[in-house]
Design a protein around this motif. Structure first.
Motif, PDB file in Angstrom:
ATOM      1  N   HIS A  92       8.810 -12.628  -1.753  1.00 61.93           N
ATOM      2  CA  HIS A  92       8.030 -13.360  -0.782  1.00 61.93           C
ATOM      3  C   HIS A  92       6.792 -13.916  -1.688  1.00 61.93           C
ATOM      4  N   ALA A  93       6.416 -13.292  -2.541  1.00 61.33           N
ATOM      5  CA  ALA A  93       5.223 -13.544  -3.385  1.00 61.33           C
ATOM      6  C   ALA A  93       5.447 -13.672  -4.763  1.00 61.33           C
ATOM      7  N   ASP A  94       4.654 -14.128  -5.639  1.00 59.39           N
ATOM      8  CA  ASP A  94       4.690 -14.142  -7.236  1.00 59.39           C
ATOM      9  C   ASP A  94       4.024 -12.942  -7.753  1.00 59.39           C
ATOM     10  N   ILE A  95       2.826 -12.811  -7.318  1.00 55.66           N
ATOM     11  CA  ILE A  95       2.184 -11.495  -7.800  1.00 55.66           C
ATOM     12  C   ILE A  95       2.214 -10.174  -6.792  1.00 55.66           C
ATOM     13  N   VAL A  96       2.628  -9.150  -7.324  1.00 56.74           N
ATOM     14  CA  VAL A  96       2.621  -7.851  -6.271  1.00 56.74           C
ATOM     15  C   VAL A  96       1.639  -6.809  -6.703  1.00 56.74           C
ATOM     16  N   VAL A  97       0.810  -6.451  -5.891  1.00 55.90           N
ATOM     17  CA  VAL A  97      -0.186  -5.223  -6.184  1.00 55.90           C
ATOM     18  C   VAL A  97       0.104  -4.246  -5.309  1.00 55.90           C
ATOM     19  N   VAL A  98       0.536  -3.055  -6.270  1.00 50.38           N
ATOM     20  CA  VAL A  98       0.965  -1.774  -5.570  1.00 50.38           C
ATOM     21  C   VAL A  98      -0.211  -0.964  -5.504  1.00 50.38           C
ATOM     22  N   SER A  99      -1.022  -0.614  -4.300  1.00 50.80           N
ATOM     23  CA  SER A  99      -1.855   0.418  -4.401  1.00 50.80           C
ATOM     24  C   SER A  99      -1.519   1.875  -4.219  1.00 50.80           C
ATOM     25  N   ILE A 100      -1.963   2.719  -5.003  1.00 53.54           N
ATOM     26  CA  ILE A 100      -1.686   4.263  -5.002  1.00 53.54           C
ATOM     27  C   ILE A 100      -2.754   4.850  -4.482  1.00 53.54           C
ATOM     28  N   PHE A 101      -3.042   5.484  -3.566  1.00 55.66           N
ATOM     29  CA  PHE A 101      -4.210   6.051  -3.174  1.00 55.66           C
ATOM     30  C   PHE A 101      -3.906   7.291  -1.965  1.00 55.66           C
ATOM     31  N   VAL A 102      -4.117   8.414  -2.341  1.00 52.47           N
ATOM     32  CA  VAL A 102      -3.848   9.612  -1.510  1.00 52.47           C
ATOM     33  C   VAL A 102      -5.061   9.619  -0.490  1.00 52.47           C
TER      34      VAL A 102
ATOM     35  N   PRO B 184       0.696  -1.330   0.074  1.00 52.33           N
ATOM     36  CA  PRO B 184       0.074   0.101  -0.069  1.00 52.33           C
ATOM     37  C   PRO B 184       0.901   1.354  -0.084  1.00 52.33           C
ATOM     38  N   THR B 185       0.636   2.103  -0.990  1.00 46.48           N
ATOM     39  CA  THR B 185       1.410   3.526  -0.934  1.00 46.48           C
ATOM     40  C   THR B 185       0.394   4.618  -1.282  1.00 46.48           C
ATOM     41  N   MET B 186       0.878   5.892  -1.004  1.00 49.74           N
ATOM     42  CA  MET B 186       0.336   7.040  -1.435  1.00 49.74           C
ATOM     43  C   MET B 186       0.841   7.656  -2.750  1.00 49.74           C
ATOM     44  N   GLY B 187       1.507   6.872  -3.444  1.00 48.68           N
ATOM     45  CA  GLY B 187       2.267   7.177  -4.602  1.00 48.68           C
ATOM     46  C   GLY B 187       3.355   8.065  -4.567  1.00 48.68           C
ATOM     47  N   ASN B 188       3.679   8.800  -5.644  1.00 45.78           N
ATOM     48  CA  ASN B 188       5.053   9.635  -5.505  1.00 45.78           C
ATOM     49  C   ASN B 188       6.201   8.828  -5.177  1.00 45.78           C
ATOM     50  N   LEU B 189       6.195   7.797  -5.765  1.00 44.87           N
ATOM     51  CA  LEU B 189       7.305   6.840  -5.318  1.00 44.87           C
ATOM     52  C   LEU B 189       8.764   7.213  -5.410  1.00 44.87           C
TER      53      LEU B 189
ATOM     54  N   GLU C  48      -3.774  19.806   7.098  1.00 48.88           N
ATOM     55  CA  GLU C  48      -2.764  19.125   6.720  1.00 48.88           C
ATOM     56  C   GLU C  48      -2.344  19.044   5.235  1.00 48.88           C
ATOM     57  N   ASP C  49      -1.596  18.327   4.632  1.00 44.82           N
ATOM     58  CA  ASP C  49      -1.155  18.456   3.294  1.00 44.82           C
ATOM     59  C   ASP C  49      -1.897  17.711   2.366  1.00 44.82           C
ATOM     60  N   PHE C  50      -3.056  17.371   2.539  1.00 43.82           N
ATOM     61  CA  PHE C  50      -3.978  16.411   1.594  1.00 43.82           C
ATOM     62  C   PHE C  50      -3.830  17.212   0.183  1.00 43.82           C
ATOM     63  N   ASP C  51      -4.308  18.323  -0.005  1.00 39.96           N
ATOM     64  CA  ASP C  51      -4.303  19.016  -1.342  1.00 39.96           C
ATOM     65  C   ASP C  51      -3.094  19.121  -2.082  1.00 39.96           C
ATOM     66  N   SER C  52      -2.101  19.472  -1.250  1.00 37.82           N
ATOM     67  CA  SER C  52      -0.569  19.549  -1.735  1.00 37.82           C
ATOM     68  C   SER C  52      -0.011  18.232  -1.716  1.00 37.82           C
ATOM     69  N   TYR C  53      -0.197  17.212  -1.324  1.00 38.67           N
ATOM     70  CA  TYR C  53       0.548  15.880  -1.377  1.00 38.67           C
ATOM     71  C   TYR C  53       0.734  15.765  -2.957  1.00 38.67           C
ATOM     72  N   PRO C  54       1.905  15.290  -3.238  1.00 42.18           N
ATOM     73  CA  PRO C  54       2.365  15.257  -4.599  1.00 42.18           C
ATOM     74  C   PRO C  54       1.649  13.964  -5.363  1.00 42.18           C
ATOM     75  N   ARG C  55       0.901  13.951  -6.494  1.00 44.21           N
ATOM     76  CA  ARG C  55       0.415  13.085  -7.292  1.00 44.21           C
ATOM     77  C   ARG C  55       0.897  12.976  -8.766  1.00 44.21           C
ATOM     78  N   THR C  56       1.536  11.708  -8.885  1.00 41.70           N
ATOM     79  CA  THR C  56       2.592  11.419 -10.011  1.00 41.70           C
ATOM     80  C   THR C  56       2.067  10.280 -10.655  1.00 41.70           C
ATOM     81  N   LEU C  57       1.057   9.920 -10.826  1.00 45.29           N
ATOM     82  CA  LEU C  57       0.839   8.211 -11.334  1.00 45.29           C
ATOM     83  C   LEU C  57       1.566   7.844 -12.316  1.00 45.29           C
TER      84      LEU C  57
END
Lengths: 301, 301
Positions: free
Chosen positions: A55-65, A36-41, A74-83
């Motif tokens: 540890h696994a065969d299939i990796v799912v990365v979630s990107i969700f602010v 699980p991530t909020m993106g801007n990796l 807080e910085d919800f609006d300014s949090y960088p989104r770089t999908l």
């Protein structure tokens, strides 16, 4: 390139064949990992994916602010989104799926009436300055677990309290998921990687490694001689003063057991093999930086 | 006879092959249903299993008198535990597995630090007189969902508020589970079946059907003519008086929308196709009895 899904139902459909293969080829278990991530990796996130792949065969990365884990102001609006950039980076580490839902997809009702709270462990440290933050973490992680139904999930140790909370949530709610904590990835000068580092000015970026240096120094002091609780408290106060004098504003600097319990006199610093952790949150300009350092007391680090 | 498991890991291992078959025989999906109970099974529970069998291939019945949903002074200690008889009854309806864990197995830490709360919907009705009850329901149902990972789960409509809470929890936490509400099963004289009916003396048992009769009568009044909110409130008060005069002590008697929202003046009784529900909880001797009656307003029932 990883396959991107924006909808829960589409992701579930896409993952189903891998669950099948788990069963057909019993000799070669197909395990699904969630990161699980909020993106801007950054490199820290990519390391989470590499560990997941081990540890696994299939990796799912979630990107969700996730809006529910940000407080007012807080910085919800300014949090960088770089999908687009995120997906390109994830291709380099062979992530299989990206789950990038909209807010409406995750929260048909916002805020959601249901809450998932991990109790007392959330009230300390970051929970004191970020009211409601871990409630947001609790609900979004529960949802992601139920959406992906992974065998393992990987979280970074930089957010040490979050990791401890998720381990407790998995235990208390009987999720059949192995939680793996991944070591902090640092810049060459020791600064823990974080999406929020980009809020730092050039001069603040020069100061920033002080945080890690001071934690290392304190950890060395704690392990190099037998200390009373008072002596340790004194070292902690001196460390906080030096961090503030370097230009930070310390939010908290604390020593806890590695399960985030308080250190009482009865569980003092000199117990052989007692694992402690120093945790810090400090503002530098408009960036709130986190770091921590595990301490194996009475043994060399 | 159903196969009994007392441990989470053993149940998970036992269910795994059925998840496999789901995938191998795509043309004949194997679905797993969960029927959560506190045991002491009666015909109402057996009907839940029959309904589960209509929707799934494998039915898991959990039998667990959950301590976290009982308040201080409630009947946790005296609640009837009849596992052998329960298993024999479940054999007659072809239940496949019984999950009967110990308290330690479900709660290695009791009370569990983590909470799952469905919010405002829990504060009304039974939530007002049974403080913490629905917190206990929230955590045990979350755990059972994560342990069994069913495709569907069946709950009785007698516990209407519980059913509504679980539907909301499934929505808010994105559980991939279809929730089915099963109609109330009644004795020949109309009394809703309940394990707690056995707390009634012979004379109380004679009185008990009044509860259902009064709800039916009130539902008929609500549907037979256009009513103002005041007229409806007056009928509700008269009904409560008659139930109390019959020997009950009414805990609550309320009319709600079928999603358990309050009926405001703006959503009045005479809206075509508006579904309402009359809900009652009332003490008779040492039994606290629940019942409810759906009302399709302005249309014949």
């Amino acid at each position: 390139m990883p396959i991107i899904h924006h909808h829960i139902s589409a992701l579930r459909t896409a993952l189903q064949p891998y669950r099948d293969q788990k069963n057909i080829e019993q000799s070669n278990l197909q395990r699904i990992a969630l990161v699980p991530t909020m993106g801007n990796l950054h490199e820290g996130h990519l390391e989470l994916v590499r560990i997941a792949k081990q540890h696994a065969d299939i990796v799912v990365v979630s990107i969700f602010v996730n809006p529910t884990q940000f407080g007012a102001g807080e910085d919800f609006d300014s949090y960088p989104r770089t999908l687009d950039e995120d997906v390109a980076k994830l291709a380099t580490v062979d992530a299989d799926f990206v789950f990038a839902p909209s807010i409406d997809e995750m929260y048909p009702v916002l805020p959601p009436p249901t809450s998932v709270r991990a109790g007392a462990i959330t009230a300390q440290l970051c929970g004191q300055s970020r009211l409601g933050h871990f409630d947001g973490v609790g609900i979004v992680v529960s949802k992601l677990f139920n959406i992906v139904q992974p065998d393992i999930a990987v979280f970074g140790q930089k957010d040490y309290q979050q990791l401890a909370i998720i381990k407790q949530l998995v235990r208390d709610l009987s999720y059949p998921i192995d939680i793996i904590g991944a070591p902090i990835v640092r810049a060459n000068d020791g600064l823990a990687l974080s999406s929020r580092n980009q809020y730092l000015s050039a001069s603040e970026r020069q100061i920033a490694p002080v945080l890690h240096q001071e934690l290392q120094h304190l950890a060395h002091q704690l392990t190099s001689s037998k200390l009373s609780q008072q002596e340790a408290d004194s070292l902690l106060a001196q460390t906080q003063t030096r961090i503030n004098e370097a230009g930070f504003t310390v939010d908290y600097l604390e020593i806890k057991t590695d399960e985030l319990n308080d250190i009482t006199e009865s569980a003092a610093f000199n117990t052989e093999n007692k694992n402690l952790i120093i945790l810090v949150a400090a503002w530098l300009g408009r960036a709130r930086l986190l770091d921590n350092q595990l301490v194996a007391v009475n043994r060399p680090l």
